[in-house]
Design a protein around this motif. Sequence first.
Motif, PDB file in Angstrom:
ATOM      1  N   ALA A 171      -5.071  -0.770  -2.586  1.00 37.01           N
ATOM      2  CA  ALA A 171      -3.804  -0.763  -3.284  1.00 37.01           C
ATOM      3  C   ALA A 171      -2.824  -1.691  -2.566  1.00 37.01           C
ATOM      4  O   ALA A 171      -2.861  -1.808  -1.342  1.00 37.01           O
ATOM      5  CB  ALA A 171      -3.238   0.649  -3.332  1.00 37.01           C
ATOM      6  N   SER A 172      -1.988  -2.317  -3.332  1.00 37.12           N
ATOM      7  CA  SER A 172      -0.960  -3.183  -2.734  1.00 37.12           C
ATOM      8  C   SER A 172       0.312  -3.170  -3.577  1.00 37.12           C
ATOM      9  O   SER A 172       1.062  -4.125  -3.585  1.00 37.12           O
ATOM     10  CB  SER A 172      -1.490  -4.612  -2.591  1.00 37.12           C
ATOM     11  OG  SER A 172      -1.790  -5.161  -3.864  1.00 37.12           O
ATOM     12  N   ASP A 173       0.535  -2.063  -4.265  1.00 33.98           N
ATOM     13  CA  ASP A 173       1.712  -1.958  -5.128  1.00 33.98           C
ATOM     14  C   ASP A 173       2.856  -1.260  -4.396  1.00 33.98           C
ATOM     15  O   ASP A 173       2.815  -1.091  -3.185  1.00 33.98           O
ATOM     16  CB  ASP A 173       1.344  -1.219  -6.419  1.00 33.98           C
ATOM     17  CG  ASP A 173       0.775   0.172  -6.153  1.00 33.98           C
ATOM     18  OD1 ASP A 173       0.903   0.674  -5.015  1.00 33.98           O
ATOM     19  OD2 ASP A 173       0.201   0.753  -7.088  1.00 33.98           O
ATOM     20  N   GLU A 174       3.865  -0.846  -5.142  1.00 33.41           N
ATOM     21  CA  GLU A 174       5.046  -0.213  -4.549  1.00 33.41           C
ATOM     22  C   GLU A 174       4.731   1.059  -3.774  1.00 33.41           C
ATOM     23  O   GLU A 174       5.449   1.416  -2.849  1.00 33.41           O
ATOM     24  CB  GLU A 174       6.072   0.109  -5.636  1.00 33.41           C
ATOM     25  CG  GLU A 174       6.744  -1.107  -6.184  1.00 33.41           C
ATOM     26  CD  GLU A 174       7.753  -0.764  -7.271  1.00 33.41           C
ATOM     27  OE1 GLU A 174       7.534   0.198  -8.026  1.00 33.41           O
ATOM     28  OE2 GLU A 174       8.761  -1.474  -7.359  1.00 33.41           O
ATOM     29  N   SER A 175       3.654   1.729  -4.129  1.00 29.77           N
ATOM     30  CA  SER A 175       3.335   3.005  -3.474  1.00 29.77           C
ATOM     31  C   SER A 175       2.918   2.840  -2.017  1.00 29.77           C
ATOM     32  O   SER A 175       2.906   3.808  -1.272  1.00 29.77           O
ATOM     33  CB  SER A 175       2.230   3.740  -4.244  1.00 29.77           C
ATOM     34  OG  SER A 175       1.000   3.033  -4.155  1.00 29.77           O
ATOM     35  N   PRO A 181       5.309  -6.013   1.751  1.00 28.51           N
ATOM     36  CA  PRO A 181       4.042  -5.667   1.102  1.00 28.51           C
ATOM     37  C   PRO A 181       2.923  -5.475   2.125  1.00 28.51           C
ATOM     38  O   PRO A 181       2.991  -5.981   3.250  1.00 28.51           O
ATOM     39  CB  PRO A 181       3.759  -6.880   0.216  1.00 28.51           C
ATOM     40  CG  PRO A 181       4.436  -8.017   0.906  1.00 28.51           C
ATOM     41  CD  PRO A 181       5.660  -7.421   1.553  1.00 28.51           C
ATOM     42  N   ARG A 182       1.929  -4.715   1.729  1.00 29.39           N
ATOM     43  CA  ARG A 182       0.717  -4.559   2.518  1.00 29.39           C
ATOM     44  C   ARG A 182      -0.423  -4.217   1.576  1.00 29.39           C
ATOM     45  O   ARG A 182      -0.208  -3.874   0.410  1.00 29.39           O
ATOM     46  CB  ARG A 182       0.862  -3.488   3.591  1.00 29.39           C
ATOM     47  CG  ARG A 182       0.911  -2.075   3.045  1.00 29.39           C
ATOM     48  CD  ARG A 182       0.855  -1.054   4.153  1.00 29.39           C
ATOM     49  NE  ARG A 182       1.237   0.265   3.635  1.00 29.39           N
ATOM     50  CZ  ARG A 182       1.108   1.375   4.314  1.00 29.39           C
ATOM     51  NH1 ARG A 182       0.617   1.346   5.539  1.00 29.39           N
ATOM     52  NH2 ARG A 182       1.478   2.521   3.796  1.00 29.39           N
ATOM     53  N   ILE A 183      -1.621  -4.301   2.103  1.00 31.34           N
ATOM     54  CA  ILE A 183      -2.810  -3.863   1.380  1.00 31.34           C
ATOM     55  C   ILE A 183      -3.314  -2.625   2.102  1.00 31.34           C
ATOM     56  O   ILE A 183      -3.460  -2.625   3.325  1.00 31.34           O
ATOM     57  CB  ILE A 183      -3.897  -4.954   1.376  1.00 31.34           C
ATOM     58  CG1 ILE A 183      -3.395  -6.218   0.676  1.00 31.34           C
ATOM     59  CG2 ILE A 183      -5.171  -4.430   0.709  1.00 31.34           C
ATOM     60  CD1 ILE A 183      -4.317  -7.422   0.819  1.00 31.34           C
ATOM     61  N   LEU A 184      -3.570  -1.569   1.358  1.00 32.14           N
ATOM     62  CA  LEU A 184      -4.099  -0.334   1.915  1.00 32.14           C
ATOM     63  C   LEU A 184      -5.491  -0.130   1.314  1.00 32.14           C
ATOM     64  O   LEU A 184      -5.637   0.023   0.102  1.00 32.14           O
ATOM     65  CB  LEU A 184      -3.185   0.834   1.580  1.00 32.14           C
ATOM     66  CG  LEU A 184      -3.333   2.085   2.416  1.00 32.14           C
ATOM     67  CD1 LEU A 184      -3.102   1.793   3.904  1.00 32.14           C
ATOM     68  CD2 LEU A 184      -2.371   3.155   1.947  1.00 32.14           C
ATOM     69  N   ILE A 185      -6.510  -0.181   2.180  1.00 34.54           N
ATOM     70  CA  ILE A 185      -7.900  -0.070   1.743  1.00 34.54           C
ATOM     71  C   ILE A 185      -8.390   1.342   2.021  1.00 34.54           C
ATOM     72  O   ILE A 185      -8.312   1.817   3.156  1.00 34.54           O
ATOM     73  CB  ILE A 185      -8.794  -1.077   2.494  1.00 34.54           C
ATOM     74  CG1 ILE A 185      -8.281  -2.502   2.306  1.00 34.54           C
ATOM     75  CG2 ILE A 185     -10.241  -0.946   2.037  1.00 34.54           C
ATOM     76  CD1 ILE A 185      -8.964  -3.519   3.211  1.00 34.54           C
ATOM     77  N   GLY A 197       2.949  -5.754  -4.521  1.00 35.95           N
ATOM     78  CA  GLY A 197       4.241  -5.604  -3.852  1.00 35.95           C
ATOM     79  C   GLY A 197       5.223  -4.830  -4.704  1.00 35.95           C
ATOM     80  O   GLY A 197       4.851  -3.941  -5.461  1.00 35.95           O
ATOM     81  N   ALA A 198       6.489  -5.180  -4.612  1.00 36.19           N
ATOM     82  CA  ALA A 198       7.545  -4.509  -5.383  1.00 36.19           C
ATOM     83  C   ALA A 198       7.534  -5.035  -6.808  1.00 36.19           C
ATOM     84  O   ALA A 198       7.652  -6.228  -7.030  1.00 36.19           O
ATOM     85  CB  ALA A 198       8.901  -4.746  -4.735  1.00 36.19           C
ATOM     86  N   SER A 199       7.371  -4.128  -7.756  1.00 37.63           N
ATOM     87  CA  SER A 199       7.313  -4.566  -9.149  1.00 37.63           C
ATOM     88  C   SER A 199       8.432  -3.997 -10.005  1.00 37.63           C
ATOM     89  O   SER A 199       8.619  -4.414 -11.136  1.00 37.63           O
ATOM     90  CB  SER A 199       5.957  -4.190  -9.767  1.00 37.63           C
ATOM     91  OG  SER A 199       5.727  -2.810  -9.633  1.00 37.63           O
TER      92      SER A 199
END
Length: 109
Positions: free
Chosen positions: A1-5, A17-21, A99-101
């Motif tokens: 995931a790499s969305d606002e959450s 932003p970050r990527i969470l695997i 990222g932030a959407s």
Amino acid sequence: ASDESVLIIEPDGTARPRILISVQTVQGDQVPAAFVQAQFRTSSPVGEWYSSPQVDSRTSQVSIADVDEGQTYDLRVRAISDDGRASDWATVFGHLVIGASTAPADVTD
């Protein structure tokens, strides 16, 4: 995931932003996994592989924080034993960092 959450919120309120695997190591008859290693690179143009810090194999997530919103990345993860033996890489190509959407709130007087 790499969305606002999964955004990283800095003390000053800045969102990065970050990527969470999400990862799950399988413990079988083989040598048990002790760590999980993740690497990432830009997809276009194809960049060099960079490693994130290794995490304990009992974790369920690996975080990659040095990414840019709107950029695509190739990601790979593998398990490593205490004696340094590594599994094959599990690879995802072309992950888009969202990222932030959500649009910011309206400005008021």
